[in-house]
Design a protein around this motif. Sequence first.
Motif, PDB file in Angstrom:
ATOM      1  N   VAL A  28      55.490  39.843  30.148  1.00  0.00           N
ATOM      2  CA  VAL A  28      54.429  40.801  30.456  1.00  0.00           C
ATOM      3  C   VAL A  28      53.888  40.495  31.860  1.00  0.00           C
ATOM      4  CG1 VAL A  28      52.180  41.729  29.807  1.00  0.00           C
ATOM      5  CG2 VAL A  28      53.795  41.009  28.025  1.00  0.00           C
ATOM      6  N   LEU A  29      53.860  41.531  32.707  1.00  0.00           N
ATOM      7  CA  LEU A  29      53.270  41.401  34.055  1.00  0.00           C
ATOM      8  C   LEU A  29      51.991  42.241  34.092  1.00  0.00           C
ATOM      9  CD1 LEU A  29      53.323  40.553  37.037  1.00  0.00           C
ATOM     10  CD2 LEU A  29      54.735  42.575  37.508  1.00  0.00           C
ATOM     11  N   ILE A  30      50.866  41.561  34.311  1.00  0.00           N
ATOM     12  CA  ILE A  30      49.573  42.254  34.395  1.00  0.00           C
ATOM     13  C   ILE A  30      49.210  42.378  35.879  1.00  0.00           C
ATOM     14  CG2 ILE A  30      47.154  42.237  33.709  1.00  0.00           C
ATOM     15  CD1 ILE A  30      47.908  40.297  31.470  1.00  0.00           C
ATOM     16  N   GLU A  31      49.152  43.606  36.375  1.00  0.00           N
ATOM     17  CA  GLU A  31      48.810  43.859  37.778  1.00  0.00           C
ATOM     18  C   GLU A  31      47.463  44.574  37.856  1.00  0.00           C
ATOM     19  OE1 GLU A  31      52.840  44.363  40.344  1.00  0.00           O
ATOM     20  OE2 GLU A  31      52.298  46.081  39.103  1.00  0.00           O
ATOM     21  N   GLY A  32      46.706  44.206  38.840  1.00  0.00           N
ATOM     22  CA  GLY A  32      45.428  44.870  39.025  1.00  0.00           C
ATOM     23  C   GLY A  32      44.723  44.354  40.258  1.00  0.00           C
ATOM     24  N   PRO A  33      43.794  45.134  40.777  1.00  0.00           N
ATOM     25  CA  PRO A  33      43.051  44.703  41.977  1.00  0.00           C
ATOM     26  C   PRO A  33      42.223  43.462  41.675  1.00  0.00           C
ATOM     27  CG  PRO A  33      42.702  47.038  41.504  1.00  0.00           C
ATOM     28  CD  PRO A  33      43.356  46.460  40.301  1.00  0.00           C
ATOM     29  N   ALA A  34      41.784  42.830  42.737  1.00  0.00           N
ATOM     30  CA  ALA A  34      40.945  41.638  42.583  1.00  0.00           C
ATOM     31  C   ALA A  34      39.681  41.992  41.817  1.00  0.00           C
ATOM     32  CB  ALA A  34      40.589  41.078  43.958  1.00  0.00           C
ATOM     33  N   GLY A  35      39.345  41.132  40.855  1.00  0.00           N
ATOM     34  CA  GLY A  35      38.113  41.306  40.090  1.00  0.00           C
ATOM     35  C   GLY A  35      38.218  42.227  38.911  1.00  0.00           C
ATOM     36  N   CYS A  36      39.416  42.712  38.586  1.00  0.00           N
ATOM     37  CA  CYS A  36      39.535  43.686  37.503  1.00  0.00           C
ATOM     38  C   CYS A  36      39.898  43.058  36.160  1.00  0.00           C
ATOM     39  CB  CYS A  36      40.550  44.770  37.866  1.00  0.00           C
ATOM     40  SG  CYS A  36      39.864  45.965  39.047  1.00  0.00           S
ATOM     41  N   GLY A  37      39.841  41.737  36.020  1.00  0.00           N
ATOM     42  CA  GLY A  37      39.930  41.107  34.707  1.00  0.00           C
ATOM     43  C   GLY A  37      41.280  40.563  34.309  1.00  0.00           C
ATOM     44  N   LYS A  38      42.178  40.322  35.243  1.00  0.00           N
ATOM     45  CA  LYS A  38      43.503  39.784  34.900  1.00  0.00           C
ATOM     46  C   LYS A  38      43.376  38.394  34.280  1.00  0.00           C
ATOM     47  CE  LYS A  38      44.949  40.140  39.144  1.00  0.00           C
ATOM     48  NZ  LYS A  38      43.747  40.724  39.730  1.00  0.00           N
ATOM     49  N   SER A  39      42.608  37.535  34.908  1.00  0.00           N
ATOM     50  CA  SER A  39      42.460  36.170  34.395  1.00  0.00           C
ATOM     51  C   SER A  39      41.786  36.166  33.035  1.00  0.00           C
ATOM     52  CB  SER A  39      41.649  35.319  35.381  1.00  0.00           C
ATOM     53  OG  SER A  39      42.311  35.226  36.633  1.00  0.00           O
ATOM     54  N   ALA A  40      40.842  37.067  32.807  1.00  0.00           N
ATOM     55  CA  ALA A  40      40.176  37.143  31.508  1.00  0.00           C
ATOM     56  C   ALA A  40      41.163  37.518  30.415  1.00  0.00           C
ATOM     57  CB  ALA A  40      39.033  38.152  31.567  1.00  0.00           C
ATOM     58  N   LEU A  41      42.095  38.407  30.723  1.00  0.00           N
ATOM     59  CA  LEU A  41      43.108  38.786  29.742  1.00  0.00           C
ATOM     60  C   LEU A  41      44.048  37.624  29.444  1.00  0.00           C
ATOM     61  CD1 LEU A  41      43.936  42.388  31.015  1.00  0.00           C
ATOM     62  CD2 LEU A  41      42.739  41.779  28.898  1.00  0.00           C
TER      63      LEU A  41
END
Length: 876
Positions: A28-41
């Motif tokens: 699974v690759l989670i992509e998103g702008p900075a601050g949009c919750g990738k690390s939280a997921l």
Amino acid sequence: MTFVGRTAVIGTLDKALADCTAGGSRTVLIEGPAGCGKSALVDAVVERASAVGAVVLGAVGFPDEHDVRLGVLRQLVRGHRSLAATVATAPGAVPSRAEDMQTFCAGVRELSESAPVVLYVDDVQHADGDSLAHLQYLARHARSARVLLVLTATPHHGSGDAAFTTELMRQPTFRRIRLSRLTAANVMEAARTCGRPELADRLYTLSGGNPLLLRALLAELEELEEYEGHQGRGKDGAAGEFLPEPAGPFAQAVAACLHRGGPVAASVARAAALLGDLCSPMRAARLLGVTPAAAHPGLAGLEACGILDGGRIGHASIREAVLAELGVAERVRMHRRAAMILRAEGEPAHAAAKHLLAASGADDGTHWQATPAETDLLRTAAEELLTADDARQAVRLLELAHAACPDEERRDAVKMRLARVAWRFDPAAAEQHLQAPLAALRADRLGREHVQPLAQLLLVQGRFQDAAELYRDEDRAEAAVSPLDTMLDADTAESERLLRSAQLTEATLGPMSQALQSLIHSDRPERAVSWTRKLMEDAERRGAPGWGTVFATQHAEALLHTGDLRGAALHASRALDTLPETSSSAYRYAPAAVLVCARSAMGQYTEASRQIDQPAPAGLLGSVHGLAFLRARGLHQLTGNQPQAALADFLEVGRVMESWGIDRPAYIPWRTDAAEALLRLGRPQQAERMAVAQLALPDARRPWVRGLSLRVRGLTAASPKQRLALLGQAHEELRRSGDRVATARVLADLGQVTQTEGGAPARGSTMIRTAWNLARECGATAMCRDILPDAPVTETARSRPQQGEPRADARLSSSEQRVATLAAQGLTNREISAKLYLTVSTVEQHLTRVYRKLQISSRGDLPMDLELGSHSSARS
């Protein structure tokens, strides 16, 4: 609020974990702008994996470790000996071989036989190439193993390996999750969860839907509510216009977004913050000195995370947080560069020059010198602002141009412009600015084209001698006559044509002021009243209090010359109020002179004395305004029965005027002023000589000068017939001059002579009563007391309440009113006691009560129109 708006994403991750546990690998690759919750997921996946007994191996990519070979892989295997042995650790080892990747993959497969294995790499874009190769090999060759590989990446970062992502996408076990910012509905849900739904719109505006920024705002709001709770103000106090603190959690979250967005994004954000509303992708790239293509990833990433909105930073709080990351030297450099870029691209000069002002304000004390182009930009911007009547901002630009310009001649020219502009709001500042260009002209450092505007400013300031000196040095035609002669002898019709056709600007202030003076001192001073009022209103409408001071003073002068003492005092007082309290300008004595003359004539001696008692500047006698003030002081002393002191002031005025070559009684009739003092001192022969000398001057052709001179001659004439004839002529001349106060004075003199020596008591009495009424109409209370000492004076048509005016609730008994009226007329306590058949002690008690009721402190403040209150029948 961690997973607000992320329900579907959590479902996808839960399914991937379930599939892995059931016996199939997933990537699974989670992509998103900075601050949009990738690390939280990722944290959520780790928590769920641990709950089902999975082995969790994790790593975080760091920009500084991008070139550290196998750095991410070593983080993954740390703590697992069997896997650690599969990773080459020798410094300088050769790039990974297929056998190394096979060994690592086999180790993970073997580990997965006993329990599911979850590997995660946060910020995989920072991973080194060898680690990516191992992960790519694992994803391709461990499909049947219970392995879940979770990766997060920030798009538009510019440092990721596109081939790595492409290869992962080819695998059937690959899933891609794209995160976006929260919607307004999501933010509303988060606000409701926190119990603050009324702040949802504000939170969405500030955060742009970025989860990291939203969490920071909520944390800051919670801190504020706790503080307000301790202060006893509750949540409503905390809501208000909620704005994040400059260095609080929100600002820190903005900084985190910039750093995680990559170096290009951070630089672009600073450029956008600095350019503000004038930012565009092309300008941001130019400011950074890069191509638009190089800046594009940063712009796209900032738009995606909500820092930018349409290429611009949407909120001031974000802009402040971004700029806080800039060092002082870099900020100064970027502001200076931005100014020249904006000007080159056709933006208004004042918009570009704001960056030079900002650079000056950001300077930590290290003085920077402006280039010629920057100096020209500041001057051009100042002119644009002046066109829009924004003089204060224009002055700031000119002051910066002067301070930063290394070229002495340019600096002198800027100082000259500063002097002209500063007149709009501060005559004292203009006077100070004039010193440098005046010295530069005398030293031949400044172009001769500045002589005329500089001379005009000097004339407005009343510095006629300095202006004449400039004209003499220039060998101009104006040097043939004094500036005062030019003003007094101007064609009044020509003056009015100038006033009709000219628009008020820095360039026309001097000529228009001189034209008004020519009208004020003409035979028809009433014509100046409407013009001065019009220009006074024009200056007020355009936000130019300095100009307003000039025209309010001239309006007061015009009213004084026509005998409207109340109006003169009102506008002179307003002119003084407009000047800064700390003003040391000699120009201050122009309105002060009018105010002293008016107040003294109105019998308001205390108010007049307040102006007289102020310390005079050293250069008081360097301007005609100072001479006018000295004359006003003499008139005040004359009214206060100090003829010897008054005579000294009048003679000093004459001495200075003669030494300057501007002995013009049409401007200051010092000889008849001195003659009045001499008459009070019992020296009529000297008084007559003064009047005869004034009649011999060319100005004696003017009705006002001739009338004043003939009055003195009439008072000193030997026979009643001569006195009547001369005073009659004086009355006719002064009536023609429009000066109602002087007319009332000479009419009273004529009435007294007619009554006592002319054989016509009734006619003389009528003249005296007419003079008294005219003086009362003008507000000349002091003259009214001289003409009819026993007559009560009731002032009419006041423009505003005067000090000592009875309050609506003041109640004077009949006895108090009689005592106060006589005291206001100048009688002593003993004279009042004799007149009213009261003891002196009783008079003093009455006056004490009157002072308290009228809220005054002395008899000099008593008004002349005292009336009984509703208790008029009361007895003391």
